[in-house]
Design an enzyme around this catalytic site. Structure first.
Site, PDB file in Angstrom:
ATOM      1  N   CYS A 188       0.829  -1.214   0.000  1.00 37.90           N
ATOM      2  CA  CYS A 188       0.000   0.000   0.000  1.00 37.90           C
ATOM      3  C   CYS A 188       0.864   1.265   0.000  1.00 37.90           C
ATOM      4  O   CYS A 188       1.698   1.468   0.883  1.00 37.90           O
ATOM      5  CB  CYS A 188      -0.923  -0.020   1.224  1.00 37.90           C
ATOM      6  SG  CYS A 188      -1.691   1.564   1.602  1.00 37.90           S
ATOM      7  N   GLY A 189       0.650   2.138  -0.999  1.00 33.64           N
ATOM      8  CA  GLY A 189       1.416   3.374  -1.107  1.00 33.64           C
ATOM      9  C   GLY A 189       1.208   4.304   0.066  1.00 33.64           C
ATOM     10  O   GLY A 189       2.154   4.913   0.583  1.00 33.64           O
ATOM     11  N   HIS A 190      -0.041   4.436   0.523  1.00 31.80           N
ATOM     12  CA  HIS A 190      -0.329   5.314   1.663  1.00 31.80           C
ATOM     13  C   HIS A 190       0.318   4.778   2.938  1.00 31.80           C
ATOM     14  O   HIS A 190       0.741   5.553   3.800  1.00 31.80           O
ATOM     15  CB  HIS A 190      -1.836   5.453   1.843  1.00 31.80           C
ATOM     16  CG  HIS A 190      -2.510   6.217   0.752  1.00 31.80           C
ATOM     17  ND1 HIS A 190      -2.199   7.518   0.444  1.00 31.80           N
ATOM     18  CD2 HIS A 190      -3.472   5.858  -0.136  1.00 31.80           C
ATOM     19  CE1 HIS A 190      -2.945   7.933  -0.564  1.00 31.80           C
ATOM     20  NE2 HIS A 190      -3.719   6.942  -0.939  1.00 31.80           N
ATOM     21  N   CYS A 191       0.388   3.450   3.070  1.00 31.64           N
ATOM     22  CA  CYS A 191       1.041   2.840   4.233  1.00 31.64           C
ATOM     23  C   CYS A 191       2.537   3.151   4.226  1.00 31.64           C
ATOM     24  O   CYS A 191       3.132   3.454   5.260  1.00 31.64           O
ATOM     25  CB  CYS A 191       0.833   1.326   4.242  1.00 31.64           C
ATOM     26  SG  CYS A 191      -0.899   0.810   4.275  1.00 31.64           S
TER      27      CYS A 191
END
Length: 501
Positions: free
Chosen positions: A59-62
């Site tokens: 996950c990019g946001h993670c």
């Protein structure tokens, strides 16, 4: 029956060993506890306040959150705080994710004495810590020393201090009520003369400290919760704020719903000068408009440029967006960016003198050569509202996964009806073509414009050749439905969110 001393000692030693073994099972990465199904319950019971991030490695946001989360964990440790930060790889610990209803990544939950609640703070280390301290302590922390107020000012981007000679006064109660309602800003309260003198006042009041712009704002309004809340929220953001994944929540979640957007490359030699110009103009429109800069060099911001129909080479450029249901956009009449033009642009917008800026491509020369006709804003009405034909239009986005899946089916549909003089199968890229009479909220959206009446019917059936064919042949009766039904079926990648804009 009494246990012998030796047996009791063995029992105690075994119990301590068991506890120590459990503790050793909880490893840390950058001071963040690493939790699994086997040690989760022990962790949330052992630590009275523990914020848990459920994440996915891909996950990019993670990935963006990870360094801020670690920074927050390290700061809490340095402060000897009882608050802990932890993480769970939800792709591995799927049972835990299911147990706590995890539907997206990252999802953060605060466990207070083992009981979960949703995290609603920001994504920076400062925001996370401020939110946690607010949740784990009183809404406004009592302070009485110079050291305490200096720590509050230096340790936070924004902090609010209430000065009340009588901490039980009606005004102080309003202050505490507002403090309890705002999670991402630390509040303090005092009745100590030393603090009054330090802040150069002998009267009750509320002071907002910040590490930007003026550095300090003093509340001069009435002690009504709504008024005090507005004062704090409108002054807690910089007069000009850069759009990033971290600031998106503050920008779109704030009370100011009209935004002036400045598109520019940070590498542009004139960037700093333009930013200062915007800061000067923003003082005149405080609380009415939020001034936001968008770096055109950032890959993640390309979708924003697309949404406004801008190309990188057109920067620097200004736009205004009104965060209403339609996310209405406005374009200045003058392209030159100077103080006079910017002020005029903002004033005309606030006074309702501007017309919405609708995007449109030029009409392609071969728009009607294929089985599926290509529409743009400039030829839409002429084709769609032709009363001699039933016109089916797919509103799509080039980046939409569902639109890509539909493309071969839709092309086949066009071939099926290409020789029917009473039917037109068409499509329009709704990311670069906008209509005053039709607003598209999700992709793909499929509408039938009926002959003779020009009644518009939205398709809510299955996106296959049979369903779409019946929809056309029945003149919108088979598969018709309310737009809400279509939207409920869409996945997140079908809808441009405000965070992505």
């Amino acid at each position: 029956m009494k246990l012998s001393t030796k047996l009791l000692a063995i029992f105690i030693f075994s119990f301590i060993s068991l506890v120590l073994t459990d503790e050793e099972e909880i490893t840390t990465e950058d001071e963040v506890l690493v939790l699994t199904t086997s040690n989760f319950e022990n962790a949330i019971l052992k630590h009275p306040f523990i914020l848990v991030e459920f994440y996915a490695p891909w996950c990019g946001h993670c990935k963006a959150l990870a360094p801020e989360f670690a920074k927050g964990a390290k700061q809490l440790k340095e402060e000897n705080s009882e608050i802990k930060l932890a993480k769970v790889d939800a792709t591995i610990e799927s049972k835990l994710a299911e147990q706590y209803g995890i539907r997206g990544y990252p999802t953060l939950k605060l466990f207070r004495n083992g009981k979960p609640s949703d995290f609603s703070g920001g994504r920076t280390a400062l925001d996370i810590i401020a939110w946690l301290k607010k949740k784990s302590g009183p809404p406004a922390k009592p302070i009485s020393t110079v050291e305490e107020i200096n720590d509050l000012k230096t340790g936070n981007e924004v902090a609010v201090v209430g000065l009340f000679k009588d901490p039980n006064s009606a005004e102080a109660k309003v202050f505490s009520e507002v403090a309890a309602s705002i999670d991402d800003i630390p509040f303090a309260i005092t009745s100590d003369d030393v603090i009054f003198k330090l802040l150069d006042t002998d009267k009750d009041g509320v002071v907002l400290f910040k590490k930007f712009d003026e550095g300090r704002d003093d509340f001069t309004g009435s002690y009504v919760a709504e008024e005090l809340t507005k004062f704090i929220k409108s002054n807690s953001l910089p007069s000009v704020i850069e759009f990033t994944q971290e600031s998106a929540q503050k920008i779109f979640g704030g009370d100011i719903k009209n935004h002036l957007l400045f598109f520019s490359s940070h590498a542009d030699s004139s960037y700093e000068g333009y930013t200062q110009l915007l800061k000067d103009v923003s003082k005149e429109f405080k609380s009415k408009l939020l001034f936001v800069t968008i770096n055109t060099d950032t890959e993640d911001n390309e979708r924003i440029l697309d949404f406004f129909g801008l190309k990188k080479e057109e920067a620097p450029a200004l736009r205004v967006i009104k965060l209403d249901e339609d996310m209405t956009k406005y374009k200045p009449s003058e392209s030159e960016i100077n103080i006079q033009n910017v002020k005029q642009f903002v004033s005309d917008f606030l006074e309702g003198k501007l017309k919405p800026h609708l995007l449109s491509q030029d009409i392609p020369e071969d728009w009607d050569k294929g089985a599926v006709k290509v529409l743009v804003s400039k030829n839409f009405d002429e084709v769609a509202f032709d009363k001699t034909k039933n016109v089916l239009v797919e509103f799509y986005a080039p980046w939409c996964g569902h639109c890509k899946q539909l493309e071969p089916i839709y092309q086949e549909l066009g071939e099926r009806f290409k020789d029917d003089p009473a039917v037109v199968i068409a499509k329009m890229d709704a990311t670069v073509n906008e209509l005053e009479h039709t607003k598209i909220q999700s992709f793909p959206t499929i509408k039938l414009y009926k002959k003779e009446t020009n009644e518009v019917v939205e398709y809510a059936g299955e996106r296959n050749l049979e369903g779409l064919s019946k929809f056309v042949e029945s003149e919108g009766e088979h598969g018709r439905g309310a737009p809400e039904e279509v939207e409920e079926e869409e996945d997140d990648d079908d809808k441009p969110s405000k965070d992505e804009l």
